[in-house]
Design a protein around this motif. Sequence first.
Motif, PDB file in Angstrom:
ATOM      1  N   TRP A 107      13.371  30.368  66.615  1.00  0.00           N
ATOM      2  CA  TRP A 107      12.581  30.761  67.780  1.00  0.00           C
ATOM      3  C   TRP A 107      11.543  29.690  68.101  1.00  0.00           C
ATOM      4  O   TRP A 107      11.312  29.364  69.278  1.00  0.00           O
ATOM      5  CB  TRP A 107      11.901  32.101  67.518  1.00  0.00           C
ATOM      6  CG  TRP A 107      11.462  32.802  68.765  1.00  0.00           C
ATOM      7  CD1 TRP A 107      10.296  32.615  69.446  1.00  0.00           C
ATOM      8  CD2 TRP A 107      12.200  33.786  69.501  1.00  0.00           C
ATOM      9  NE1 TRP A 107      10.248  33.420  70.551  1.00  0.00           N
ATOM     10  CE2 TRP A 107      11.411  34.158  70.599  1.00  0.00           C
ATOM     11  CE3 TRP A 107      13.429  34.401  69.323  1.00  0.00           C
ATOM     12  CZ2 TRP A 107      11.819  35.110  71.521  1.00  0.00           C
ATOM     13  CZ3 TRP A 107      13.832  35.345  70.233  1.00  0.00           C
ATOM     14  CH2 TRP A 107      13.040  35.697  71.317  1.00  0.00           C
ATOM     15  N   SER A 137      13.190  26.912  69.843  1.00  0.00           N
ATOM     16  CA  SER A 137      13.659  27.257  71.186  1.00  0.00           C
ATOM     17  C   SER A 137      12.525  27.324  72.210  1.00  0.00           C
ATOM     18  O   SER A 137      12.764  27.152  73.408  1.00  0.00           O
ATOM     19  CB  SER A 137      14.404  28.597  71.158  1.00  0.00           C
ATOM     20  OG  SER A 137      13.511  29.665  70.886  1.00  0.00           O
ATOM     21  N   ILE A 138      11.291  27.577  71.769  1.00  0.00           N
ATOM     22  CA  ILE A 138      10.170  27.635  72.724  1.00  0.00           C
ATOM     23  C   ILE A 138       9.325  26.360  72.673  1.00  0.00           C
ATOM     24  O   ILE A 138       8.250  26.303  73.283  1.00  0.00           O
ATOM     25  CB  ILE A 138       9.281  28.876  72.491  1.00  0.00           C
ATOM     26  CG1 ILE A 138       8.651  28.850  71.101  1.00  0.00           C
ATOM     27  CG2 ILE A 138      10.084  30.143  72.713  1.00  0.00           C
ATOM     28  CD1 ILE A 138       7.680  30.015  70.854  1.00  0.00           C
ATOM     29  N   THR A 155       9.814  38.206  74.585  1.00  0.00           N
ATOM     30  CA  THR A 155       8.705  37.263  74.801  1.00  0.00           C
ATOM     31  C   THR A 155       9.155  35.822  75.020  1.00  0.00           C
ATOM     32  O   THR A 155       8.305  34.961  75.257  1.00  0.00           O
ATOM     33  CB  THR A 155       7.751  37.292  73.590  1.00  0.00           C
ATOM     34  OG1 THR A 155       8.436  36.796  72.424  1.00  0.00           O
ATOM     35  CG2 THR A 155       7.248  38.696  73.320  1.00  0.00           C
ATOM     36  N   HIS A 156      10.454  35.553  74.941  1.00  0.00           N
ATOM     37  CA  HIS A 156      10.920  34.169  74.939  1.00  0.00           C
ATOM     38  C   HIS A 156      10.504  33.401  76.182  1.00  0.00           C
ATOM     39  O   HIS A 156      10.095  32.234  76.109  1.00  0.00           O
ATOM     40  CB  HIS A 156      12.440  34.132  74.770  1.00  0.00           C
ATOM     41  CG  HIS A 156      12.973  32.750  74.530  1.00  0.00           C
ATOM     42  ND1 HIS A 156      13.232  31.854  75.544  1.00  0.00           N
ATOM     43  CD2 HIS A 156      13.270  32.112  73.373  1.00  0.00           C
ATOM     44  CE1 HIS A 156      13.683  30.724  75.030  1.00  0.00           C
ATOM     45  NE2 HIS A 156      13.712  30.840  73.717  1.00  0.00           N
ATOM     46  N   ASP A 157      10.583  34.013  77.336  1.00  0.00           N
ATOM     47  CA  ASP A 157      10.323  33.307  78.594  1.00  0.00           C
ATOM     48  C   ASP A 157       8.952  33.619  79.192  1.00  0.00           C
ATOM     49  O   ASP A 157       8.685  33.275  80.348  1.00  0.00           O
ATOM     50  CB  ASP A 157      11.426  33.652  79.611  1.00  0.00           C
ATOM     51  CG  ASP A 157      12.796  33.194  79.138  1.00  0.00           C
ATOM     52  OD1 ASP A 157      12.879  32.109  78.537  1.00  0.00           O
ATOM     53  OD2 ASP A 157      13.778  33.929  79.366  1.00  0.00           O
ATOM     54  N   LEU A 158       8.094  34.254  78.423  1.00  0.00           N
ATOM     55  CA  LEU A 158       6.755  34.553  78.918  1.00  0.00           C
ATOM     56  C   LEU A 158       5.879  33.295  78.906  1.00  0.00           C
ATOM     57  O   LEU A 158       6.087  32.391  78.090  1.00  0.00           O
ATOM     58  CB  LEU A 158       6.099  35.635  78.053  1.00  0.00           C
ATOM     59  CG  LEU A 158       6.745  37.026  78.071  1.00  0.00           C
ATOM     60  CD1 LEU A 158       5.974  37.974  77.164  1.00  0.00           C
ATOM     61  CD2 LEU A 158       6.802  37.578  79.495  1.00  0.00           C
ATOM     62  N   PRO A 159       4.891  33.217  79.792  1.00  0.00           N
ATOM     63  CA  PRO A 159       3.985  32.056  79.800  1.00  0.00           C
ATOM     64  C   PRO A 159       3.255  31.869  78.469  1.00  0.00           C
ATOM     65  O   PRO A 159       2.956  30.743  78.069  1.00  0.00           O
ATOM     66  CB  PRO A 159       3.006  32.377  80.932  1.00  0.00           C
ATOM     67  CG  PRO A 159       3.753  33.325  81.825  1.00  0.00           C
ATOM     68  CD  PRO A 159       4.619  34.131  80.920  1.00  0.00           C
ATOM     69  N   ALA A 187       4.404  32.481  75.459  1.00  0.00           N
ATOM     70  CA  ALA A 187       5.436  32.662  74.440  1.00  0.00           C
ATOM     71  C   ALA A 187       4.974  32.184  73.068  1.00  0.00           C
ATOM     72  O   ALA A 187       5.282  32.809  72.046  1.00  0.00           O
ATOM     73  CB  ALA A 187       6.709  31.925  74.855  1.00  0.00           C
ATOM     74  N   SER A 196      22.583  34.920  73.060  1.00  0.00           N
ATOM     75  CA  SER A 196      21.297  34.226  73.022  1.00  0.00           C
ATOM     76  C   SER A 196      20.531  34.628  71.776  1.00  0.00           C
ATOM     77  O   SER A 196      20.832  35.648  71.134  1.00  0.00           O
ATOM     78  CB  SER A 196      20.461  34.562  74.258  1.00  0.00           C
ATOM     79  OG  SER A 196      20.079  35.927  74.239  1.00  0.00           O
ATOM     80  N   ALA A 210      17.472  35.630  71.818  1.00  0.00           N
ATOM     81  CA  ALA A 210      16.719  36.833  72.159  1.00  0.00           C
ATOM     82  C   ALA A 210      17.547  38.087  71.894  1.00  0.00           C
ATOM     83  O   ALA A 210      17.029  39.094  71.381  1.00  0.00           O
ATOM     84  CB  ALA A 210      16.283  36.779  73.624  1.00  0.00           C
TER      85      ALA A 210
END
Length: 411
Positions: free
Chosen positions: A244, A247-248, A303-307, A309, A374, A376
């Motif tokens: 994770w 990925s972020i 939460t992966h694509d949250l600002p 993250a 994915s 997620a």
Amino acid sequence: MSAPARPFSMRSVALAAFLPTLLFSIGEGAIIPLIPLVAHDLGASLAVAGLLGGLVMVGTVVGDIPSGVIVSHIGERTAMIWAALLAVIAVLICLAAPNVLVLGIGVFIVGLATAVFGLARHAFLTTYVPLQYRARALSTLGGVFRAGYFVGPFLSAAVIHFSGGTQAVFWVFIVCCLAATAVLILLPDPASTFGPAQRRADGPAGDGLFRTIWQNRAVLLRLGTAVGLIGAMRATRLVILPLWAVSIGIGQTDTALIIGIAGAVDFALFYVSGHIMDRYGRLWSALPSMLGLGSGFLVLAFTHDLPAAVQWFIVVAMFLSVANGIGSGIMMTLGADLAPRGNPAPFLGAWRFAGDFGSAAAPLAVAGITAIASLALASGVAGVAGLLGAGMLLRYIPRYLPRAATHPASK
């Protein structure tokens, strides 16, 4: 006339079980991260090197059930000694390996030795520790194992820095195993220290492996499945958090720092878990742990694509560590509670197989779901599995351990 048995003390257990365990786990923790590197140096591809890195767990799963027979026949202390010596032989094979195949054989044997050593120390505490101290002793054992795995990689880094080669790390495991063997040989036999083992008439020593498994098939299938899900949640946490972070976009140094702090939080709670189980009952540790792990993975999945993250990742990583730490020792404690007193090792072998199978299968499931869909979704599936496991624990712990579920001291 033999001398009267001394009262039980945690210090005596620390010398007899915790110190050898710490030495063995430090050595194993030192070599496991380096196995893929050694395989790569021998010409293995990245995929094959990764496969070899997982052979320790494969060997442990394969060895879990047979180790119950071994321990029941030769005793806990003797089994730990021979398991440590077997690990030395396995590491020598790794050191002399001319190719990847021989290295894989050595690594697999390390897993077999780990299964016997782990089962022996589990059966030792099950047999000799009084019920009112059992959960604290077993959660401390789990904490000691985690401490060894935490210290081992730092020790291997120091050895590589001063020696200039990765294979020198294998000597760390050899020294640790020989030291553990010396401790076990030099210390007095637990039977002479505490007196006869705690036994009951409901578990005759003549029970064999398959008879034990058959007689306990219901609890192994039901509560054993829940324990497998506990093992799966713990392994999933170790796999998903680094993936994770990558990925972020978190850097390697920051990732190591976050996961390292999370590991310290996890480790710090092992005695708290044992105290909760001994004081309030097994369910008060097991259920919050699984609910926390399951809900943590579910939150992470969204939460992966949250600002924010990165911030969410840090919060969830710490939350998962608290949840995991609160459940430290729960698998071993439940196994000890359920095992026949007369001959616990065969049952514990099958019990540990359930947990280790979940630990071994979970990374494969995460990899497969991530490849197909994915990361997620993999986290979300893990969350659902964790909540399912919590439901099974809530249903089956009171069913099979009605008094130990809430008031273990009254059992």
